[in-house]
Design a protein around this motif. Structure first.
Motif, short mmCIF file in Angstrom:
data_model
loop_
_atom_site.label_atom_id
_atom_site.label_comp_id
_atom_site.label_asym_id
_atom_site.label_seq_id
_atom_site.Cartn_x
_atom_site.Cartn_y
_atom_site.Cartn_z
N LEU A 223 0.83 -1.20 0.00
CA LEU A 223 0.00 0.00 0.00
C LEU A 223 0.87 1.25 0.00
O LEU A 223 2.03 1.21 0.38
N GLU A 224 0.26 2.34 -0.39
CA GLU A 224 0.93 3.64 -0.32
C GLU A 224 0.13 4.53 0.60
O GLU A 224 -1.06 4.32 0.78
N PRO A 225 0.79 5.51 1.17
CA PRO A 225 2.14 5.97 0.89
C PRO A 225 3.19 5.12 1.60
O PRO A 225 2.91 4.44 2.59
N THR A 226 4.39 5.18 1.06
CA THR A 226 5.55 4.59 1.73
C THR A 226 6.00 5.54 2.83
O THR A 226 5.54 6.68 2.92
N LEU A 227 6.92 5.09 3.64
CA LEU A 227 7.48 5.97 4.68
C LEU A 227 8.14 7.19 4.03
O LEU A 227 7.96 8.31 4.51
N GLU A 228 8.85 6.98 2.96
CA GLU A 228 9.50 8.09 2.25
C GLU A 228 8.46 9.12 1.78
O GLU A 228 8.63 10.32 1.96
N GLN A 229 7.38 8.63 1.18
CA GLN A 229 6.34 9.54 0.70
C GLN A 229 5.67 10.29 1.85
O GLN A 229 5.40 11.49 1.75
N ALA A 230 5.42 9.60 2.95
CA ALA A 230 4.79 10.25 4.11
C ALA A 230 5.71 11.33 4.69
O ALA A 230 5.26 12.43 5.03
N CYS A 231 7.01 11.02 4.79
CA CYS A 231 7.96 12.03 5.29
C CYS A 231 8.03 13.21 4.33
O CYS A 231 8.08 14.37 4.78
N ASP A 232 8.02 12.95 3.04
CA ASP A 232 8.03 14.03 2.05
C ASP A 232 6.81 14.94 2.23
O ASP A 232 6.93 16.16 2.19
#
Length: 123
Positions: A45-54
């Motif tokens: 699933l999304e968001p990934t951790l990277e996307q959430a931090c972004d």
């Protein structure tokens, strides 16, 4: 200081699996002074951790707490998540990103789980 919270779950191929996490996120985000809340998932699933931090960084957050929505400090929490956190910290060096203990390790959560287990016998 502008705070953010990431509820980090394992993920599933079934998007409905994340419904309880979405509900928890909505409850945390409700009300005055609530932190900005994002969900993030290890896989499927999304968001990934990277996307959430972004997203949180773009919103001006300066500190993020990452709460693993896992029953215990599993291999994913001990191995996979720290590597992802290191990458997020390198990507956003001005952000303070802290890792909390898995939610299931909290005695309050364990007490609620015991209550639900007792209710299953009664119901």
């Amino acid at each position: 200081m502008n705070h953010g919270l990431i509820l980090f779950g394992h993920g599933s191929r079934d998007p409905e699996w994340a419904r309880p996490l979405r509900e928890v996120a909505a409850q945390v985000a409700a009300g005055d002074g609530a932190p900005q809340v994002e969900l993030a998932f290890l896989e499927f699933l999304e968001p990934t951790l990277e996307q959430a931090c972004d997203r949180l960084a773009a919103a001006g957050v300066t500190r993020i707490a990452v709460l693993p929505m896992f029953i215990a400090q599993s291999g994913h929490v001990r191995r996979d998540l720290p590597a992802q956190l290191d990458a997020a910290r390198a990507r956003h060096p001005s952000l303070r990103i802290d890792l909390a203990t898995a939610v299931g390790e909290d005695p309050r959560v364990q007490a609620v789980m015991a209550e639900v287990a007792r209710a299953a016998l009664a119901g």
